[in-house]
Design a protein around this motif. Structure first.
Motif, PDB file in Angstrom:
ATOM      1  N   SER A   7       2.200  -3.294 -13.858  1.00  0.00           N
ATOM      2  CA  SER A   7       2.664  -3.145 -12.471  1.00  0.00           C
ATOM      3  C   SER A   7       4.012  -3.838 -12.301  1.00  0.00           C
ATOM      4  O   SER A   7       4.903  -3.337 -11.619  1.00  0.00           O
ATOM      5  CB  SER A   7       1.647  -3.742 -11.489  1.00  0.00           C
ATOM      6  OG  SER A   7       0.432  -3.053 -11.538  1.00  0.00           O
ATOM      7  N   LYS A  38      -3.508  16.299   1.861  1.00  0.00           N
ATOM      8  CA  LYS A  38      -3.472  16.025   3.298  1.00  0.00           C
ATOM      9  C   LYS A  38      -3.439  17.333   4.094  1.00  0.00           C
ATOM     10  O   LYS A  38      -4.131  17.480   5.107  1.00  0.00           O
ATOM     11  CB  LYS A  38      -2.251  15.172   3.646  1.00  0.00           C
ATOM     12  CG  LYS A  38      -2.342  13.720   3.211  1.00  0.00           C
ATOM     13  CD  LYS A  38      -1.101  12.944   3.648  1.00  0.00           C
ATOM     14  CE  LYS A  38      -1.176  11.495   3.198  1.00  0.00           C
ATOM     15  NZ  LYS A  38       0.023  10.724   3.603  1.00  0.00           N
ATOM     16  N   ASP A  76       0.790  -3.920  -6.082  1.00  0.00           N
ATOM     17  CA  ASP A  76      -0.471  -3.947  -5.354  1.00  0.00           C
ATOM     18  C   ASP A  76      -1.530  -4.524  -6.277  1.00  0.00           C
ATOM     19  O   ASP A  76      -2.068  -3.833  -7.134  1.00  0.00           O
ATOM     20  CB  ASP A  76      -0.877  -2.544  -4.887  1.00  0.00           C
ATOM     21  CG  ASP A  76      -2.175  -2.572  -4.075  1.00  0.00           C
ATOM     22  OD1 ASP A  76      -2.638  -3.688  -3.744  1.00  0.00           O
ATOM     23  OD2 ASP A  76      -2.717  -1.502  -3.778  1.00  0.00           O
ATOM     24  N   TYR A  97      -1.666   2.295   6.815  1.00  0.00           N
ATOM     25  CA  TYR A  97      -1.304   1.253   5.858  1.00  0.00           C
ATOM     26  C   TYR A  97      -0.065   1.615   5.038  1.00  0.00           C
ATOM     27  O   TYR A  97       0.752   0.736   4.734  1.00  0.00           O
ATOM     28  CB  TYR A  97      -2.483   0.929   4.951  1.00  0.00           C
ATOM     29  CG  TYR A  97      -3.489   0.029   5.627  1.00  0.00           C
ATOM     30  CD1 TYR A  97      -3.249  -1.332   5.781  1.00  0.00           C
ATOM     31  CD2 TYR A  97      -4.661   0.541   6.171  1.00  0.00           C
ATOM     32  CE1 TYR A  97      -4.151  -2.160   6.427  1.00  0.00           C
ATOM     33  CE2 TYR A  97      -5.572  -0.285   6.827  1.00  0.00           C
ATOM     34  CZ  TYR A  97      -5.312  -1.623   6.950  1.00  0.00           C
ATOM     35  OH  TYR A  97      -6.191  -2.435   7.607  1.00  0.00           O
ATOM     36  N   SER A  98       0.101   2.879   4.691  1.00  0.00           N
ATOM     37  CA  SER A  98       1.300   3.264   3.940  1.00  0.00           C
ATOM     38  C   SER A  98       2.538   3.183   4.828  1.00  0.00           C
ATOM     39  O   SER A  98       3.595   2.700   4.397  1.00  0.00           O
ATOM     40  CB  SER A  98       1.149   4.680   3.370  1.00  0.00           C
ATOM     41  OG  SER A  98       0.929   5.632   4.396  1.00  0.00           O
ATOM     42  N   ASP A 148      -5.113   5.826   5.614  1.00  0.00           N
ATOM     43  CA  ASP A 148      -4.068   6.006   4.618  1.00  0.00           C
ATOM     44  C   ASP A 148      -2.687   6.026   5.273  1.00  0.00           C
ATOM     45  O   ASP A 148      -1.742   5.393   4.788  1.00  0.00           O
ATOM     46  CB  ASP A 148      -4.307   7.306   3.838  1.00  0.00           C
ATOM     47  CG  ASP A 148      -3.337   7.480   2.696  1.00  0.00           C
ATOM     48  OD1 ASP A 148      -3.537   6.835   1.648  1.00  0.00           O
ATOM     49  OD2 ASP A 148      -2.363   8.250   2.844  1.00  0.00           O
ATOM     50  N   TYR A 198       0.830  -1.208   0.000  1.00  0.00           N
ATOM     51  CA  TYR A 198       0.000   0.000   0.000  1.00  0.00           C
ATOM     52  C   TYR A 198       0.865   1.258   0.000  1.00  0.00           C
ATOM     53  O   TYR A 198       1.704   1.464   0.868  1.00  0.00           O
ATOM     54  CB  TYR A 198      -0.915   0.019   1.231  1.00  0.00           C
ATOM     55  CG  TYR A 198      -1.917   1.155   1.219  1.00  0.00           C
ATOM     56  CD1 TYR A 198      -3.153   1.013   0.601  1.00  0.00           C
ATOM     57  CD2 TYR A 198      -1.614   2.369   1.824  1.00  0.00           C
ATOM     58  CE1 TYR A 198      -4.068   2.058   0.579  1.00  0.00           C
ATOM     59  CE2 TYR A 198      -2.522   3.420   1.802  1.00  0.00           C
ATOM     60  CZ  TYR A 198      -3.742   3.256   1.184  1.00  0.00           C
ATOM     61  OH  TYR A 198      -4.644   4.296   1.155  1.00  0.00           O
ATOM     62  N   LYS A 199       0.639   2.092  -0.998  1.00  0.00           N
ATOM     63  CA  LYS A 199       1.263   3.414  -1.057  1.00  0.00           C
ATOM     64  C   LYS A 199       0.184   4.452  -0.796  1.00  0.00           C
ATOM     65  O   LYS A 199      -0.967   4.270  -1.178  1.00  0.00           O
ATOM     66  CB  LYS A 199       1.894   3.653  -2.428  1.00  0.00           C
ATOM     67  CG  LYS A 199       3.055   2.722  -2.741  1.00  0.00           C
ATOM     68  CD  LYS A 199       3.633   3.018  -4.115  1.00  0.00           C
ATOM     69  CE  LYS A 199       4.794   2.075  -4.424  1.00  0.00           C
ATOM     70  NZ  LYS A 199       5.359   2.317  -5.778  1.00  0.00           N
ATOM     71  N   SER A 200       0.565   5.526  -0.149  1.00  0.00           N
ATOM     72  CA  SER A 200      -0.405   6.573   0.193  1.00  0.00           C
ATOM     73  C   SER A 200      -1.184   7.011  -1.040  1.00  0.00           C
ATOM     74  O   SER A 200      -0.605   7.297  -2.091  1.00  0.00           O
ATOM     75  CB  SER A 200       0.304   7.774   0.810  1.00  0.00           C
ATOM     76  OG  SER A 200      -0.626   8.800   1.087  1.00  0.00           O
ATOM     77  N   GLN A 201      -2.499   7.034  -0.902  1.00  0.00           N
ATOM     78  CA  GLN A 201      -3.368   7.415  -2.016  1.00  0.00           C
ATOM     79  C   GLN A 201      -3.760   8.892  -1.964  1.00  0.00           C
ATOM     80  O   GLN A 201      -4.454   9.388  -2.846  1.00  0.00           O
ATOM     81  CB  GLN A 201      -4.645   6.559  -1.982  1.00  0.00           C
ATOM     82  CG  GLN A 201      -4.397   5.064  -2.024  1.00  0.00           C
ATOM     83  CD  GLN A 201      -3.707   4.628  -3.299  1.00  0.00           C
ATOM     84  OE1 GLN A 201      -4.192   4.887  -4.395  1.00  0.00           O
ATOM     85  NE2 GLN A 201      -2.548   3.991  -3.163  1.00  0.00           N
ATOM     86  N   ILE A 202      -3.288   9.585  -0.942  1.00  0.00           N
ATOM     87  CA  ILE A 202      -3.645  11.000  -0.779  1.00  0.00           C
ATOM     88  C   ILE A 202      -2.401  11.855  -0.953  1.00  0.00           C
ATOM     89  O   ILE A 202      -1.450  11.748  -0.157  1.00  0.00           O
ATOM     90  CB  ILE A 202      -4.259  11.262   0.621  1.00  0.00           C
ATOM     91  CG1 ILE A 202      -5.417  10.301   0.884  1.00  0.00           C
ATOM     92  CG2 ILE A 202      -4.720  12.704   0.743  1.00  0.00           C
ATOM     93  CD1 ILE A 202      -5.991  10.392   2.268  1.00  0.00           C
TER      94      ILE A 202
END
Length: 286
Positions: free
Chosen positions: A275, A206, A258, A236-237, A233, A197-201
C-alpha cells in the motif's frame, strides 16, 4: 535518513512506522528502529531484518555521563546516586533530551541507512524537537553545549511524517501542528492520510443497482439494503476526497492509504507494505 513518524493517537502511526521499516528492510536497507517509551504488542510485528532498539532512559543517561566523565572514579558515584535518578522527575524535558541525544549519537555513527522513530503524538513532538534549542538558551556550557549545538543541527535534518485521518478533527489538529512547526522552522516531509476510503463499487455496478432500484421489482428489505450500500459508499468516498483536498492546501505531499482492519497479523503487515509502495511514499523518501 532519520524519520520521525508522529500523529494523534489512533491514527495508526505505530503501525505505519512498522510497515515502513519492514518495507525498507525488504528493499535491502539497514534499519534501526526506535520505539516510543512504552511497550506495544505491535513491535512484535517488526521484521527480523529490522534492528529494534528500545530506549532506556536510565541506561542511556548513564552512558552519556560515562562518555563525558572519562575517569571511573568520577562517573561511578554519580550514576549510582539517587540524585541522578531524580533528574528525570525534576528537570523538564530531561528524559526527552536523553532519548534525542541517543538517536543523534547513533545517527552520527552512521550505523544504518534509515533510522525510524515511532515518535510521540503530535501534541508532544514539537517540545521534543525544541529541547536542544532550549538547552542552549538556558546557558549550558562546556562539552554539553557543544553536544546541544550538534543536536540542534541534527533535528533540522529529521524527516517528519505526520499520520492523520480523513476526518475534520484530525484535519484541524494537523493544521495546528504544521503551523506551530513552521513557526519553529520545522516542516514535515509528508502527510500519510490513513483509512482513506475509495469507492468500492465500480461505476457500471452503481448504474446497474440504480436501474433495478428504479424498476421496483425488489422486495422492500432488499431495496433498503442496496440503497444503504450506495449511500454508505458515496458518503465515505466523497468525504475522503473532500478532506484530501483540504490536506493538500498545507503545501506538503499527501499519501493516502487504507489500513482499516479487524485484526493485525504478520501477513497483514507484509501485504500493507505494498500500500505504501502504491502510495509512492517509498520513492518520495528514497
Amino acid at each position: 535518513m532519520f524519520i520521525f513518524i508522529t500523529g494523534k493517537g489512533g491514527t495508526g502511526k505505530s503501525l505505519i512506522s512498522i510497515i515502513l521499516s519492514n518495507l525498507l528492510a525488504d528493499k535491502g536497507k539497514t534499519i534501526l528502529y526506535f520505539p516510543h517509551n512504552f511497550v506495544s504488542p505491535l513491535y512484535s510485528l517488526l521484521s527480523n531484518k529490522v534492528l529494534l532498539y528500545p530506549l532506556d532512559y536510565e541506561k542511556e543517561a548513564k552512558e552519556y555521563v560515562k562518555l563525558k566523565l572519562k575517569l571511573f572514579v568520577l562517573w561511578m558515584p554519580l550514576v549510582r546516586s539517587q540524585v541522578f535518578r531524580a533528574f528525570q522527575k525534576v528537570i523538564p524535558g530531561f528524559t526527552e533530551l536523553i532519548y534525542l541525544g541517543k538517536m543523534w549519537y547513533d545517527w552520527e555513527k552512521r550505523k544504518a541507512d534509515f533510522y525510524i522513530f515511532d515518535a510521540p503524538p503530535t501534541g508532544q513532538i514539537l517540545s521534543m524537537l525544541n529541547i536542544p534549542k532550549a538547552g542552549l538558551e538556558s546557558g549550558a556550557s562546556g562539552p554539553v553545549r557543544s553536544d546541544l549545538q550538534s543536536m540542534a543541527e541534527f533535528v533540522k535534518k529529521i524527516n517528519i511524517i505526520i499520520v492523520s485521518l480523513p476526518e475534520q478533527l484530525p484535519l484541524e489538529e494537523t493544521q495546528e501542528t504544521i503551523e506551530h512547526m513552521k513557526e519553529n522552522n520545522f516542516l514535515p516531509r509528508a502527510i500519510i492520510l490513513n483509512k482513506f476510503y475509495k469507492s468500492q463499487i465500480p461505476e457500471e455496478d452503481k448504474k446497474w443497482i440504480n436501474s433495478i432500484l428504479v424498476e421496483g421489482k425488489l422486495k422492500t428489505r432488499e431495496k433498503k439494503e442496496l440503497s444503504s450500500l450506495l449511500r454508505f459508499d458515496d458518503f465515505y468516498s466523497t468525504n475522503s476526497q473532500k478532506l484530501l483536498l483540504e490536506y493538500t492546501k498545507f503545501g506538503i505531499p499527501v499519501f493516502t492509504v487504507d489500513l482499516s482492519l479487524n485484526g493485525i497479523t504478520p501477513a497483514f503487515v507484509r501485504s500493507s507494505g505494498e500500500s505504501l509502495v502504491r502510495a509512492s511514499l517509498f520513492s518520495h523518501l528514497s
